[in-house]
Design a protein around this motif. Structure first.
Motif, PDB file in Angstrom:
ATOM      1  N   SER A   1       0.806  -1.230   0.000  1.00 15.35           N
ATOM      2  CA  SER A   1       0.000   0.000   0.000  1.00 15.35           C
ATOM      3  C   SER A   1       0.833   1.271   0.000  1.00 15.35           C
ATOM      4  CB  SER A   1      -0.930   0.013   1.223  1.00 15.35           C
ATOM      5  OG  SER A   1      -0.191  -0.124   2.416  1.00 15.35           O
ATOM      6  N   GLY A   2       2.133   1.162   0.230  1.00 22.23           N
ATOM      7  CA  GLY A   2       2.982   2.337   0.263  1.00 22.23           C
ATOM      8  C   GLY A   2       3.377   2.720   1.676  1.00 22.23           C
ATOM      9  N   TYR A   3       4.149   3.797   1.770  1.00 21.99           N
ATOM     10  CA  TYR A   3       4.627   4.288   3.065  1.00 21.99           C
ATOM     11  C   TYR A   3       3.699   5.382   3.584  1.00 21.99           C
ATOM     12  CZ  TYR A   3       7.464   6.776   6.467  1.00 21.99           C
ATOM     13  OH  TYR A   3       7.917   7.388   7.611  1.00 21.99           O
ATOM     14  N   PRO A   4       3.199   5.270   4.824  1.00 22.98           N
ATOM     15  CA  PRO A   4       2.305   6.303   5.376  1.00 22.98           C
ATOM     16  C   PRO A   4       3.083   7.571   5.726  1.00 22.98           C
ATOM     17  CG  PRO A   4       2.701   4.570   6.997  1.00 22.98           C
ATOM     18  CD  PRO A   4       3.356   4.120   5.732  1.00 22.98           C
TER      19      PRO A   4
ATOM     20  N   LEU B   1       5.828   4.022  -4.535  1.00 22.99           N
ATOM     21  CA  LEU B   1       6.849   4.128  -5.575  1.00 22.99           C
ATOM     22  C   LEU B   1       6.874   2.842  -6.385  1.00 22.99           C
ATOM     23  CD1 LEU B   1       9.190   5.787  -6.781  1.00 22.99           C
ATOM     24  CD2 LEU B   1      10.704   4.701  -5.113  1.00 22.99           C
ATOM     25  N   ASP B   2       6.658   2.988  -7.705  1.00 21.74           N
ATOM     26  CA  ASP B   2       6.621   1.818  -8.579  1.00 21.74           C
ATOM     27  C   ASP B   2       7.390   2.123  -9.861  1.00 21.74           C
ATOM     28  OD1 ASP B   2       6.025  -0.626  -9.731  1.00 21.74           O
ATOM     29  OD2 ASP B   2       4.047   0.012 -10.430  1.00 21.74           O
ATOM     30  N   VAL B   3       8.556   1.486 -10.006  1.00 18.24           N
ATOM     31  CA  VAL B   3       9.395   1.630 -11.194  1.00 18.24           C
ATOM     32  C   VAL B   3       9.641   3.116 -11.502  1.00 18.24           C
ATOM     33  CG1 VAL B   3       9.825   0.760 -13.533  1.00 18.24           C
ATOM     34  CG2 VAL B   3       8.182  -0.414 -12.068  1.00 18.24           C
ATOM     35  N   GLY B   4      10.054   3.826 -10.481  1.00 17.30           N
ATOM     36  CA  GLY B   4      10.392   5.234 -10.652  1.00 17.30           C
ATOM     37  C   GLY B   4       9.218   6.184 -10.706  1.00 17.30           C
ATOM     38  N   THR B   5       7.997   5.663 -10.649  1.00 18.82           N
ATOM     39  CA  THR B   5       6.797   6.503 -10.680  1.00 18.82           C
ATOM     40  C   THR B   5       6.244   6.673  -9.266  1.00 18.82           C
ATOM     41  OG1 THR B   5       6.222   5.735 -12.904  1.00 18.82           O
ATOM     42  CG2 THR B   5       4.482   6.786 -11.607  1.00 18.82           C
TER      43      THR B   5
END
Length: 382
Positions: free
Chosen positions: A178-181, A200-204
């Motif tokens: 889910s990502g970093y809070p 963050l996913d492949v630089g996006t």
């Protein structure tokens, strides 16, 4: 035989009485309108010291508003001073890197990377919470409910505690899932939790804003999750203006959510300029941008709880803080102060008689708690 005129005179007086009452009422209405107009357009030329108290401050002292008082804190401890200039309480601790959040009359303070949260209000220390992992950020509600983001290596935990340290709920999150809070907020009543996740996913880089209901309604949803929204930008700040209105600020927009049980997007305003700072009021949010040389060094744009832009004004003061409360905007630095209303009228521009470290409004309009280098003052504009 003399003629009796008494009856005629009485009738004449009675006839004039209604007209006199109407005239008197009209005069009073005109006077009231004049007074209200003068008050609405009054510009203060100075201030008076209501009371002054000497203080001794530690190095790197900071302050925040706490209800109608202020808390003064450093790495050695914290104290609360009320608007009578009295130190209500004083607690000691050792904190290297301070994390703090204040909501109404409650504050939570912790040491970044450590495991203890102190919960205080205007009456003193209300709770001391010990966490199982390192603290990264925190928030507090007006009821003293505390939310913390905890670091467990590749896993981050979000824990919600009652004021006495009892765990209410917790959730596990990872960057892959889910990502970093990066920011979280609790509604004033502690029922709703909002979290902004950075992914963050492949630089996006993208963000997700998630809402959790900690009350009865939330028990009908998996992990108390009631609504969520994805954005192709960084949503760095999120806050509640009330129990039913939340606001998120990204690098390209300001987003309003409405709902006391399941928040939904109610308004999105695009922002084309770089945001310098975000300030929260009791029922509004202000964004500060660079201004133009012709109009002013800075531009303040104000939105109400409905997401409507209610003010855009320029100013030149190199500010250290902006306070917004009860329709009044106070912009100040260590030597100067600018007071405006939310409809753009200037109320005061000048100094407060010393080097100001912190100032905050009180419940009485145009009266302020002011912390100077060696004294605490209560001042009132006049």
């Amino acid at each position: 035989m003399e003629k009796d005129n008494g009856t005629d005179e009485d009738e004449l007086k009675t006839a004039f009485q209604p007209r006199s009452v109407v005239i008197l009422v009209c005069i009073l209405i005109v006077l009231a309108v004049i007074v209200l107009y003068q008050q609405a357009n009054r510009k203060y030329s100075g201030y008076r010291n209501v009371r002054t108290t000497e203080v001794v401050l530690s190095e790197n002292t900071q302050a925040r508003r706490l209800g109608d008082s202020i808390i003064i804190y450093s790495g050695d401890g914290m104290r609360c001073m009320n608007s009578n200039g009295k130190t209500v309480w004083d607690i000691s601790f050792q904190i290297q890197d301070i994390c703090i959040d204040v909501s109404g009359s409650f504050a939570a303070i912790a040491d970044y990377g450590e495991n203890t949260v102190y919960v205080v209000n205007e009456e003193g220390l209300q709770g001391e919470i010990t966490t199982g992992y390192q603290i990264r950020t925190l928030c507090v509600s007006e009821q003293g409910t505390v939310g913390v983001v905890l670091d467990d290596g590749d896993v981050y935990w979000v824990y919600i505690y009652s004021v006495d340290g009892t765990e209410i709920v917790h959730a596990r999150t990872t960057m892959e899932q889910s990502g970093y809070p990066i920011d979280l907020a609790l509604s004033p009543n502690g029922k709703l939790l909002a979290i902004s996740y950075l992914y963050l996913d492949v630089g996006t880089v993208s963000s997700t804003v998630s809402f959790y209901n900690l009350g009865e309604v939330g028990q009908n949803y998996s992990d108390n999750f009631v609504s969520g929204y994805n954005y192709d930008e960084i949503v760095a700040r999120i806050e509640f203006l009330s129990n039913s209105v939340a606001v998120a600020v990204s690098d390209g927009s300001i987003i309003f959510y409405e709902g006391s049980e399941k928040p939904l997007v109610s308004q999105v305003n695009l922002v084309n300029e770089d945001i310098n700072a975000v300030y929260w009021g009791d029922d509004c949010v202000g964004l500060v941008f660079d201004g133009t040389s012709s109009e002013g060094k800075y531009l303040l744009r104000l939105y109400d709880a409905d997401g409507s832009r209610i003010l855009e004004t320029s100013f030149d003061l190199d500010y250290s803080d902006i306070q917004m409360d009860a329709g009044v905007i106070t912009i100040y630095n260590d030597t100067e102060c600018l007071v405006l209303t939310t409809d753009g009228k200037e109320r005061y521009s000048g100094n407060l008689g010393g080097t100001v470290l912190f100032m905050s409004p009180t419940s009485k309009k145009y009266r302020y708690n002011v912390l100077l280098e060696d004294e605490f003052k209560v001042v009132e504009l006049e």
